[in-house]
Enzyme design. Structure first.
Site, PDB file in Angstrom:
ATOM      1  N   CYS A 111       0.810  -1.223   0.000  1.00 37.25           N
ATOM      2  CA  CYS A 111       0.000   0.000   0.000  1.00 37.25           C
ATOM      3  C   CYS A 111       0.841   1.270   0.000  1.00 37.25           C
ATOM      4  O   CYS A 111       0.292   2.373  -0.110  1.00 37.25           O
ATOM      5  CB  CYS A 111      -0.935   0.002   1.204  1.00 37.25           C
ATOM      6  SG  CYS A 111      -2.063  -1.402   1.252  1.00 37.25           S
ATOM      7  N   CYS A 128     -13.110   0.706   8.762  1.00 36.37           N
ATOM      8  CA  CYS A 128     -12.254   0.161   7.700  1.00 36.37           C
ATOM      9  C   CYS A 128     -12.335   1.001   6.431  1.00 36.37           C
ATOM     10  O   CYS A 128     -13.415   1.454   6.043  1.00 36.37           O
ATOM     11  CB  CYS A 128     -12.681  -1.260   7.359  1.00 36.37           C
ATOM     12  SG  CYS A 128     -12.880  -2.355   8.789  1.00 36.37           S
ATOM     13  N   SER A 129     -11.197   1.182   5.750  1.00 28.91           N
ATOM     14  CA  SER A 129     -11.196   1.850   4.443  1.00 28.91           C
ATOM     15  C   SER A 129     -11.770   0.888   3.406  1.00 28.91           C
ATOM     16  O   SER A 129     -11.722  -0.327   3.578  1.00 28.91           O
ATOM     17  CB  SER A 129      -9.784   2.286   4.062  1.00 28.91           C
ATOM     18  OG  SER A 129      -8.926   1.161   3.968  1.00 28.91           O
ATOM     19  N   ILE A 183     -12.541  -0.799  -0.595  1.00 27.03           N
ATOM     20  CA  ILE A 183     -11.856  -1.237  -1.826  1.00 27.03           C
ATOM     21  C   ILE A 183     -12.248  -0.253  -2.930  1.00 27.03           C
ATOM     22  O   ILE A 183     -13.431   0.075  -3.075  1.00 27.03           O
ATOM     23  CB  ILE A 183     -12.261  -2.678  -2.164  1.00 27.03           C
ATOM     24  CG1 ILE A 183     -11.637  -3.634  -1.146  1.00 27.03           C
ATOM     25  CG2 ILE A 183     -11.865  -3.039  -3.581  1.00 27.03           C
ATOM     26  CD1 ILE A 183     -12.140  -5.045  -1.236  1.00 27.03           C
ATOM     27  N   LYS A 186     -10.190   6.454   4.491  1.00 33.53           N
ATOM     28  CA  LYS A 186     -11.485   6.029   5.014  1.00 33.53           C
ATOM     29  C   LYS A 186     -12.651   6.531   4.171  1.00 33.53           C
ATOM     30  O   LYS A 186     -13.589   5.772   3.900  1.00 33.53           O
ATOM     31  CB  LYS A 186     -11.617   6.537   6.462  1.00 33.53           C
ATOM     32  CG  LYS A 186     -12.897   6.156   7.144  1.00 33.53           C
ATOM     33  CD  LYS A 186     -12.955   4.665   7.427  1.00 33.53           C
ATOM     34  CE  LYS A 186     -14.370   4.284   7.841  1.00 33.53           C
ATOM     35  NZ  LYS A 186     -15.316   4.356   6.711  1.00 33.53           N
ATOM     36  N   HIS A 225      -9.314   3.960  -1.100  1.00 34.18           N
ATOM     37  CA  HIS A 225      -7.965   3.410  -0.960  1.00 34.18           C
ATOM     38  C   HIS A 225      -7.621   2.446  -2.100  1.00 34.18           C
ATOM     39  O   HIS A 225      -7.547   1.238  -1.894  1.00 34.18           O
ATOM     40  CB  HIS A 225      -7.848   2.711   0.399  1.00 34.18           C
ATOM     41  CG  HIS A 225      -6.477   2.189   0.732  1.00 34.18           C
ATOM     42  ND1 HIS A 225      -5.316   2.746   0.223  1.00 34.18           N
ATOM     43  CD2 HIS A 225      -6.090   1.147   1.523  1.00 34.18           C
ATOM     44  CE1 HIS A 225      -4.269   2.071   0.688  1.00 34.18           C
ATOM     45  NE2 HIS A 225      -4.709   1.103   1.456  1.00 34.18           N
TER      46      HIS A 225
END
Length: 385
Positions: free
Chosen positions: A83, A206-207, A209, A328, A332
């Protein structure tokens, strides 16, 4: 070493871009960056991308993307560091210009993650963990960050509400960002009552997809002075690594690679954490932003969650964090994230961020990391005109 400036930026709207290919979203951002810089050629290009082979069955991005951008036979290199691929690509582009090897360098980041189902995406992302000691035994990144969160809560008394305040703040910022994937305000109660993913983390910790790309153009400061734009100079660049597996670390709650990368960047820039006006950091999970801002020296160990809850890291706080909405809310697309952080900083320092503009911002920091912090890049930029 020559002084280096960012002279152009470009980024498309992020989200689920099923109607577009990986080459299309990259070229959109790259052309916007070239137009922003007012240049019609580049000397070389670096492309941050984590896993295009697993997400889109496409490798060899150096050839593909330079061709579709119309820049062949320019030298091009794909950079992979999970990442933090985008941040690593930015550092290599910076070094190439600073060393005098090239004058105009395009640094792009791209990832197209929604062409596979959830299981495929989880597998692809899981390759950034320790395959033998973590992934083989079923550990995913939500599970690994849940371990970090639980350890932080046990050691420092960090609460669920404090973690949720990070998500609430970043969504409030992303609500003002027209390129963000999720432009929706949320509340602490919504975070606490969202689906459980890996205790203590909930879905809204959670971020997402994401499909997306971002690009910047780098050049010597002496060249930037002729363009008639505010000069955004790169003051410092730091890079560091840590163990890939959490079980090998002495302290689950502390990101040593982020501390070391930041120390290098601060030393080169000749400044410290108190001299930073705002920062874009890697909030892949809410606990990540807490741990990162402690490792950067913005807060003492165990104090970042309290600061987030108190509004210190809000857009109008004394240390704004992630005015873009962060991973977030903005999204991402893993290989593009590090470059998009630079895009946000450049636009903020130019005073071009509209409703989410940080007042009187002169100096900012970008922190981008891979996995659970096994690799980290830190960059410091300043507007000098």
């Amino acid at each position: 070493m020559r002084d280096v400036a960012v002279i152009g930026v470009g980024m498309n709207k992020w989200g689920e871009l099923w109607e577009k290919s990986i080459r299309t979203i990259f070229v959109e951002s790259a052309l916007e960056a070239l137009d922003s810089a007012g240049v019609d050629h580049i000397d070389s290009m670096f492309i941050g991308c984590m896993s295009s082979g697993l997400f889109t069955d496409q490798e060899h991005l150096a050839s593909l993307l330079s061709d579709y951008l119309g820049m062949n036979p320019v030298g091009a290199t794909r950079v992979e560091s999970a990442c933090s691929s985008g941040g690593a690509a930015f550092r290599l582009g910076y070094i190439e210009v600073a060393a005098g090897v090239s004058d105009i360098v395009l640094v792009g980041g791209v990832e197209k993650m929604t062409d596979v189902d959830g299981g495929g995406a989880t597998f692809a992302l899981g390759t950034a963990a320790d395959a033998e000691y973590e992934s083989y035994h079923g550990a995913t990144f939500p599970g690994l960050y849940a371990l970090i969160a639980r350890a932080h809560m046990e050691r420092y008394g960090t609460t669920r509400e404090q973690l949720a305040s990070v998500a609430v703040k970043n969504h409030a910022n992303g609500f003002l960002n027209p390129r963000a994937q999720f432009r929706s305000k949320i509340t602490v109660d919504q975070v606490l009552n969202s689906s459980e993913v890996a205790d203590p983390l909930r879905l809204l910790d959670c971020s997402p997809i994401t499909d997306g790309a971002a690009a910047v153009i780098l050049a010597p400061v002496e060249m930037a002075k002729k363009l008639g734009q505010p000069i955004i100079k790169i003051l410092g660049s730091g890079q560091a690594t840590d163990t890939i597996g959490l079980s090998s670390r002495a302290d689950l709650t502390y990101l040593k690679a982020t501390e070391v990368a930041a120390e290098k960047a601060y030393k080169q820039a000749g400044i410290g954490p108190n001299d930073i006006d705002f920062a874009e950091v890697h909030d892949c999970f809410t606990i990540a932003e807490i741990c990162v801002t402690e490792a950067l020296g913005f807060f003492e160990k165990g104090q970042a969650a309290k600061a987030a809850e108190a509004g210190v890291t809000a857009r109008d706080g004394s240390k704004p964090i992630n005015p873009s909405g962060g991973l977030k809310s903005k999204g991402h697309p893993v290989g593009a994230t590090g470059v998009a952080q630079i895009v946000e900083i450049v636009e903020q320092l130019r005073g071009e961020s509209g409703d989410r503009q940080i007042k009187n911002a002169r100096r900012a920091l970008a922190q981008n990391m891979g996995g659970t912090g096994g690799s980290t890049l830190v960059h410091i930029l300043e507007v000098i005109s």
